[in-house]
Scaffold this active site. Structure first.
Site, mmCIF file in Angstrom:
data_model
loop_
_atom_site.group_PDB
_atom_site.id
_atom_site.type_symbol
_atom_site.label_atom_id
_atom_site.label_comp_id
_atom_site.label_asym_id
_atom_site.label_seq_id
_atom_site.Cartn_x
_atom_site.Cartn_y
_atom_site.Cartn_z
ATOM 1 N N ASP A 176 0.853 -1.179 0.000
ATOM 2 C CA ASP A 176 0.000 0.000 0.000
ATOM 3 C C ASP A 176 0.895 1.237 0.000
ATOM 4 O O ASP A 176 2.038 1.179 0.434
ATOM 5 C CB ASP A 176 -0.873 0.042 1.261
ATOM 6 C CG ASP A 176 -2.111 -0.838 1.141
ATOM 7 O OD1 ASP A 176 -2.480 -1.228 0.021
ATOM 8 O OD2 ASP A 176 -2.715 -1.118 2.198
ATOM 9 N N ARG A 228 -1.302 -0.393 -8.761
ATOM 10 C CA ARG A 228 -2.682 0.001 -8.425
ATOM 11 C C ARG A 228 -2.724 1.533 -8.443
ATOM 12 O O ARG A 228 -1.895 2.167 -7.795
ATOM 13 C CB ARG A 228 -3.067 -0.497 -7.031
ATOM 14 C CG ARG A 228 -4.440 0.048 -6.578
ATOM 15 C CD ARG A 228 -4.614 -0.024 -5.059
ATOM 16 N NE ARG A 228 -4.692 -1.374 -4.568
ATOM 17 C CZ ARG A 228 -4.320 -1.718 -3.327
ATOM 18 N NH1 ARG A 228 -3.840 -0.818 -2.488
ATOM 19 N NH2 ARG A 228 -4.429 -2.960 -2.927
HETATM 20 C C1 LIG Z 1 -8.812 -0.925 -3.575
HETATM 21 C C2 LIG Z 1 -8.339 0.388 -3.039
HETATM 22 C C3 LIG Z 1 -7.097 0.481 -2.455
HETATM 23 C C4 LIG Z 1 -6.623 1.708 -1.985
HETATM 24 N N1 LIG Z 1 -5.336 1.813 -1.542
HETATM 25 C C5 LIG Z 1 -4.850 3.032 -1.211
HETATM 26 C C6 LIG Z 1 -3.475 3.210 -0.892
HETATM 27 O O1 LIG Z 1 -2.659 2.272 -0.884
HETATM 28 N N2 LIG Z 1 -3.060 4.457 -0.572
HETATM 29 C C7 LIG Z 1 -3.908 5.550 -0.578
HETATM 30 O O2 LIG Z 1 -3.472 6.667 -0.316
HETATM 31 N N3 LIG Z 1 -5.205 5.387 -0.862
HETATM 32 C C8 LIG Z 1 -5.696 4.173 -1.185
HETATM 33 N N4 LIG Z 1 -7.024 4.050 -1.506
HETATM 34 C C9 LIG Z 1 -7.964 5.168 -1.222
HETATM 35 C C10 LIG Z 1 -8.019 6.165 -2.359
HETATM 36 O O3 LIG Z 1 -6.823 6.910 -2.401
HETATM 37 C C11 LIG Z 1 -9.203 7.129 -2.192
HETATM 38 O O4 LIG Z 1 -9.018 7.851 -1.002
HETATM 39 C C12 LIG Z 1 -10.569 6.444 -2.151
HETATM 40 O O5 LIG Z 1 -10.629 5.407 -3.070
HETATM 41 C C13 LIG Z 1 -11.693 7.460 -2.527
HETATM 42 O O6 LIG Z 1 -11.473 7.997 -3.782
HETATM 43 P P1 LIG Z 1 -12.313 7.640 -5.098
HETATM 44 O O7 LIG Z 1 -11.328 7.296 -6.165
HETATM 45 O O8 LIG Z 1 -13.333 6.612 -4.856
HETATM 46 O O9 LIG Z 1 -12.922 9.029 -5.550
HETATM 47 P P2 LIG Z 1 -13.760 10.133 -4.816
HETATM 48 O O10 LIG Z 1 -13.792 11.273 -5.774
HETATM 49 O O11 LIG Z 1 -13.279 10.369 -3.445
HETATM 50 O O12 LIG Z 1 -15.195 9.484 -4.726
HETATM 51 C C14 LIG Z 1 -15.973 9.211 -5.886
HETATM 52 C C15 LIG Z 1 -17.314 8.679 -5.418
HETATM 53 O O13 LIG Z 1 -17.104 7.418 -4.778
HETATM 54 C C16 LIG Z 1 -17.934 7.268 -3.648
HETATM 55 N N5 LIG Z 1 -17.086 7.174 -2.453
HETATM 56 C C17 LIG Z 1 -15.752 7.393 -2.372
HETATM 57 N N6 LIG Z 1 -15.285 7.161 -1.138
HETATM 58 C C18 LIG Z 1 -16.372 6.804 -0.407
HETATM 59 C C19 LIG Z 1 -16.538 6.432 0.927
HETATM 60 N N7 LIG Z 1 -15.529 6.399 1.796
HETATM 61 N N8 LIG Z 1 -17.796 6.123 1.317
HETATM 62 C C20 LIG Z 1 -18.829 6.138 0.468
HETATM 63 N N9 LIG Z 1 -18.721 6.477 -0.821
HETATM 64 C C21 LIG Z 1 -17.515 6.808 -1.250
HETATM 65 C C22 LIG Z 1 -18.823 8.492 -3.609
HETATM 66 O O14 LIG Z 1 -19.979 8.182 -4.335
HETATM 67 C C23 LIG Z 1 -18.002 9.527 -4.354
HETATM 68 O O15 LIG Z 1 -18.793 10.519 -4.946
HETATM 69 C C24 LIG Z 1 -7.481 2.852 -2.027
HETATM 70 C C25 LIG Z 1 -8.732 2.752 -2.612
HETATM 71 C C26 LIG Z 1 -9.171 1.563 -3.136
HETATM 72 C C27 LIG Z 1 -10.511 1.515 -3.798
#
Ligand SMILES: Cc1cc2nc3c(=O)[nH]c(=O)nc-3n(C[C@H](O)[C@H](O)[C@H](O)COP(=O)(O)OP(=O)(O)OC[C@H]3O[C@@H](n4cnc5c(N)ncnc54)[C@H](O)[C@@H]3O)c2cc1C
Length: 307
Positions: free
Chosen positions: A130, A182
């Site tokens: 991660d 990723r």
């Molecule tokens: C499989 C996976 C692994 C990850 N690993 C890391 C990592 O190693 N390091 C790191 O910094 N980050 C990691 N993340 C987190 C990532 O950086 C984002 O903070 C997180 O995915 C929210 O961003 P988004 O791309 O969904 O977009 P956003 O613009 O934040 O959200 C888009 C839409 O998704 C939905 N959504 C997003 N988050 C939520 C929530 N918490 N609850 C409910 N609905 C939500 C909402 O509908 C929102 O409008 C990971 C995420 C995923 C999916």
């Protein structure tokens, strides 16, 4: 402002000590965390497997305080790996480098990952490092590019955050070395000189890097719940006639389950990131920071279910 405040709270250990013993807070966490034990996590993975959705398991925890704690965390991750194999699940874990001791001693961290990866390789599984806050980006990439990827190849992968200004250069280097990446937006509070303060720039960079990975990457994981970006990914792969088995979508446990099922039903590979363990507080707070409306949503569910 709300996001910044929640992310600040995520780093306050005293608050976690208070919440850990609080039943309501623990129920609150269950929306995004599979439970506190390995059995909870593998049960969640089995349930997803029944829907054709794959899993990666994350034993929660970060920034251990001493070498013994890093070895203890490594041994717990080793147990997760064995349990997945015993349960007939494809071995796939996600591990935070600071949990393996990165902030204490990079050599110790490398040794811990090497022990885990030897076993992952024997089981033909996969381990993803991660990505944490920007204080660890360079050391994590050095560990991956100089040691782990040359030794373990496709059994190990890394994460790139589109929020960071440096990420386009990192992606090009990782594509050249055929590394498994990723792509995420980034969950940490970062200074403006390192990360884009404006969300539109984070999203635009995600799209740009996603297209590079979809056309040139090695089995990339597109990890987002953003429907606009997911549609864009689907049209890019359709345009390039790229087979669905050459990339996967990844989402978080408990987030947009409807979208997870819909993508799977449309024939895409989907993997869910399943966090579990006792150290759930910083993880939960980062999820709440992404969508403060979740606080009201979870409270509403708890009231409906009679807490
Ligand atoms: C499989 C996976 C692994 C990850 N690993 C890391 C990592 O190693 N390091 C790191 O910094 N980050 C990691 N993340 C987190 C990532 O950086 C984002 O903070 C997180 O995915 C929210 O961003 P988004 O791309 O969904 O977009 P956003 O613009 O934040 O959200 C888009 C839409 O998704 C939905 N959504 C997003 N988050 C939520 C929530 N918490 N609850 C409910 N609905 C939500 C909402 O509908 C929102 O409008 C990971 C995420 C995923 C999916």
């Amino acid at each position: 402002m709300i996001r910044r405040s929640i992310l600040w709270l995520s780093e306050q250990r005293r608050i976690f000590r208070f919440l850990r013993s609080n039943t309501i807070a623990r129920r609150f966490a269950r929306r995004f965390v599979a439970g506190e034990t390995v059995a909870d996590a593998t049960a969640a993975a089995q349930a997803l497997a029944g829907q054709g959705i794959a899993a990666t398991l994350d034993l929660l925890g970060e920034s251990v305080q001493d070498a013994a704690a890093s070895v203890g965390a490594r041994d717990q991750v080793a147990q997760v790996i064995e349990q997945m194999a015993q349960d007939g699940l494809a071995v796939n874990v996600s591990v935070k480098p600071t949990q393996m001791g990165l902030s204490l001693d990079p050599d110790l961290c490398r040794q811990n990952f090497t022990v885990l990866l030897k076993r992952v390789q024997e089981l033909d599984g996969f381990l993803r490092l991660d990505m944490e806050g920007s204080a660890y980006t360079q050391t994590t990439l050095d560990l991956f590019e100089q040691h782990l990827h040359p030794t373990f190849g496709d059994h190990v992968g890394v994460v790139i955050q589109s929020a960071l200004r440096r990420s386009p250069d990192d992606i090009e280097r990782l594509i050249k070395r055929r590394a498994r990446v990723r792509l995420v937006k980034g969950a940490y509070l970062e200074p403006d000189d390192i990360a884009f303060p404006d969300k539109a720039d984070v999203d635009r960079t995600f799209q740009q890097l996603m297209e590079r990975l979809l056309s040139e990457g090695n089995d990339p994981a597109i990890a987002t719940h953003d429907e606009t970006l997911l549609k864009r990914a689907q049209s890019t792969v359709a345009r390039d006639e790229r087979s669905n088995d050459r990339f996967e979508f990844q989402m978080l446990y408990g987030v947009r389950r409807d979208l997870q099922s819909r993508l799977r039903a449309s024939g895409y590979r989907v993997r869910v990131y399943i966090p579990f363990g006792t150290q759930w507080y910083p993880y939960l707070m980062r999820r709440l920071a992404e969508r403060p409306a979740n606080i009201a949503f979870i409270l509403g569910n708890m009231i409906r279910e009679g807490i």
